[in-house]
Design a protein around this motif. Structure first.
Motif, short mmCIF file in Angstrom:
data_model
loop_
_atom_site.label_atom_id
_atom_site.label_comp_id
_atom_site.label_asym_id
_atom_site.label_seq_id
_atom_site.Cartn_x
_atom_site.Cartn_y
_atom_site.Cartn_z
N TYR A 228 0.83 -1.21 0.00
CA TYR A 228 0.00 0.00 0.00
C TYR A 228 0.86 1.25 0.00
CZ TYR A 228 -3.09 3.65 1.81
OH TYR A 228 -3.78 4.83 1.99
N TYR A 229 1.85 1.30 0.89
CA TYR A 229 2.69 2.50 0.97
C TYR A 229 3.66 2.59 -0.20
CZ TYR A 229 0.99 3.93 5.53
OH TYR A 229 0.19 4.38 6.55
N ASP A 230 4.02 1.47 -0.80
CA ASP A 230 4.81 1.53 -2.04
C ASP A 230 4.01 2.20 -3.15
OD1 ASP A 230 7.29 0.53 -1.39
OD2 ASP A 230 6.74 -1.56 -1.74
N ASP A 231 2.75 1.84 -3.27
CA ASP A 231 1.89 2.47 -4.29
C ASP A 231 1.73 3.97 -4.01
OD1 ASP A 231 1.58 0.04 -5.53
OD2 ASP A 231 -0.31 -0.45 -4.52
N LYS A 232 1.56 4.30 -2.72
CA LYS A 232 1.41 5.72 -2.36
C LYS A 232 2.67 6.50 -2.71
CE LYS A 232 -1.14 7.31 0.69
NZ LYS A 232 -2.30 8.27 0.75
N SER A 233 3.82 5.93 -2.40
CA SER A 233 5.08 6.63 -2.66
C SER A 233 5.33 6.75 -4.17
CB SER A 233 6.25 5.90 -1.98
OG SER A 233 6.35 4.57 -2.45
N GLU A 234 4.97 5.73 -4.94
CA GLU A 234 5.14 5.80 -6.39
C GLU A 234 4.24 6.88 -6.99
OE1 GLU A 234 4.61 2.04 -8.24
OE2 GLU A 234 6.18 1.04 -7.08
N LYS A 235 2.99 6.95 -6.54
CA LYS A 235 2.09 7.99 -7.05
C LYS A 235 2.57 9.37 -6.65
CE LYS A 235 -2.03 5.04 -7.06
NZ LYS A 235 -3.36 4.77 -6.46
N MET A 236 3.09 9.48 -5.42
CA MET A 236 3.59 10.78 -4.98
C MET A 236 4.84 11.18 -5.75
SD MET A 236 4.06 12.10 -1.10
CE MET A 236 4.19 13.88 -0.77
N ALA A 237 5.68 10.19 -6.10
CA ALA A 237 6.86 10.49 -6.91
C ALA A 237 6.45 10.98 -8.29
CB ALA A 237 7.74 9.25 -7.03
N ASP A 238 5.39 10.38 -8.86
CA ASP A 238 4.89 10.83 -10.15
C ASP A 238 4.34 12.25 -10.07
OD1 ASP A 238 5.52 8.42 -11.33
OD2 ASP A 238 3.55 7.55 -10.96
N ASN A 239 3.74 12.59 -8.94
CA ASN A 239 3.13 13.91 -8.80
C ASN A 239 4.08 14.93 -8.20
OD1 ASN A 239 0.65 12.91 -9.74
ND2 ASN A 239 0.04 12.27 -7.67
N LEU A 240 5.27 14.50 -7.81
CA LEU A 240 6.19 15.41 -7.14
C LEU A 240 6.61 16.55 -8.06
CD1 LEU A 240 7.58 15.76 -4.43
CD2 LEU A 240 9.54 14.50 -5.33
N ALA A 241 6.89 16.21 -9.31
CA ALA A 241 7.26 17.26 -10.26
C ALA A 241 6.11 18.23 -10.48
CB ALA A 241 7.68 16.64 -11.59
N LYS A 242 4.89 17.70 -10.50
CA LYS A 242 3.73 18.58 -10.68
C LYS A 242 3.53 19.49 -9.48
CE LYS A 242 1.41 15.11 -13.53
NZ LYS A 242 0.22 14.23 -13.67
#
Length: 423
Positions: free
Chosen positions: A374-388
């Motif tokens: 669960y937290y791996d998915d959260k961190s991956e999504k946050m990494a994708d949105n970090l630049a945004k």
């Protein structure tokens, strides 16, 4: 024919005939003048003798074995995560096929893509062949194999599940690589933009503003405060730009040196957990790593106390490492894991509740793995949105700097045009 004192080999080349050495010696003393012919014709009966190994060749062989045994400890060996994942996957396949661990290590060494990795695997094969356990041999290379990996492999050796443990480690490393790749790609954009802005401002203060300053001096007019500030900044960069650059380098070197110390690393990791946006991302990653390592260790048969100790040693963030170390001490005293984690602000309620259910149902390893995913998915999504998330902030900063420079230049121009209009 060559002559030699002694006996004839042709006499020995007869079946069922013995040779009396003492009698032959007495006969030779009686008739010392008689020459006995040494017959070397029967060369087919002479067996070749293996040449004895010289001391020099033996020394070279020992030095070569010593080098292989100490490879990785005497040199700063580097093994990429991709290479290590391939190694675990290949070893798992060969062990599952029934190949011995020494033979599997030698085969892996031949498949190694670099000389350093080949030397490391050859060293492991030699140590295991000499009687060391595989996990004990890995402990000699802490810069290559983490405490979590060694703990899982040690448990896999004890339970006979070494192949399955290696397969799981290969999958975990691949997943970690995917997360790191997304984080790096998300951070490249803001770093490039910040460097570009710094170089642009430096170029303007060094080359553009001095030209404008000459124009303003010819106007003989009072300049706005913003323009004067920009001109002073240009003069400062021109006069002390070299010292400023050295000062920035010295500051960066000092901070980096301080970060490498245990106290400095702990301070920076604490500040990271207090930084907006970055705080949530680090918490997601740290909790995912903790839950996944705990799940892997427990499923491999490691006790909860020992698993917490290994997790503490393998955590990247020192704040979490110290917290998990405290958890280990509390659990060793008999306190439940849920109760020990409850009051900490760095463990989410989801993590605490899932661990609580896992302890009560004896499925802590399974539920910890679910939390990790669960937290791996959260961190991956946050990494994708970090630049945004960072992009608007960077655009605002760049726009503000450009706007200040343009305004500082245009204000005197506007005043000059107004004065010309009044004339």
């Amino acid at each position: 024919m060559k002559k030699a004192k002694g006996f004839s080999l042709s006499e020995l080349d007869q079946k069922d005939k013995s040779f009396d050495l003492e009698a032959q010696q007495e006969q030779s003393q009686i008739d010392s003048s008689e020459d006995i012919i040494l017959d070397i014709g029967a060369t087919d009966r002479i067996m070749p003798v293996k040449k004895p190994e010289s001391e020099f060749s033996r020394l070279l062989k020992n030095l070569k074995n010593l080098y292989r045994q100490t490879a990785g400890r005497t040199i700063n060996i580097k093994v990429t995560l991709d290479e290590k994942s391939f190694f675990y996957e290949l070893m798992s396949t060969m062990l599952a096929a029934g190949i011995s661990i020494v033979q599997a290590l030698n085969i892996s060494a031949k498949q190694a893509s670099t000389k350093q990795l080949r030397s490391l695997l050859e060293s492991l094969a030699i140590q295991v062949e000499q009687g060391k356990k595989f996990s004990e041999a890995l402990e000699m290379y802490p810069k290559v194999f983490s405490q979590s990996e060694i703990g899982m492999l040690k448990s896999g050796e004890m339970t006979g599940q070494l192949s399955n443990v290696m397969q799981r480690l290969a999958l975990e490393i691949k997943k970690g690589m995917a997360v790191r790749a997304k984080v790096k790609s998300a951070m490249i954009y803001p770093i490039v933009v910040v460097v570009f802005v710094i170089l642009t401002v430096y170029a303007m203060l060094t080359f553009v503003i001095p030209q404008v300053k000459t124009l303003f001096e010819g106007m003989n007019a009072d300049l706005p405060g913003l323009t004067l500030l920009l001109l002073d900044a240009s003069d400062f960069v021109q006069l002390y730009g070299g010292y400023l650059f050295l000062g920035v380098l010295g500051l960066a070197f000092g901070l980096l040196s301080f970060y490498k110390t245990p106290r400095g690393k702990l301070l920076f990791h604490y500040l990271f957990l207090k930084t907006p946006v970055l705080k949530d991302f680090i918490m997601y990653l740290s909790q995912a790593n903790f839950a996944r390592s705990l799940s892997n260790l427990l499923s491999a048969g490691v006790s909860i106390v020992e698993a917490l100790g290994i997790c503490s040693a393998s955590m990247g963030n020192l704040v979490y490492a110290n917290l998990i170390n405290i958890l280990q001490k509390d659990v060793k005293k008999g306190i439940k894991l849920e109760e020990a984690m409850y009051n900490s602000p760095y463990f989410s309620s989801l993590l605490v509740n899932m661990f609580s259910v896992g302890e009560k149902t004896a499925k802590l390893d399974e539920l910890a793995l679910q939390v990790a995913n669960y937290y791996d998915d959260k961190s991956e999504k946050m990494a994708d949105n970090l630049a945004k998330l960072i992009q608007p902030l960077i655009i605002g900063i760049v726009g503000g700097i450009v706007g200040v420079v343009v305004l500082a230049i245009m204000l005197p121009m506007t005043q000059l045009l107004s004065q010309v209009g009044n004339i």
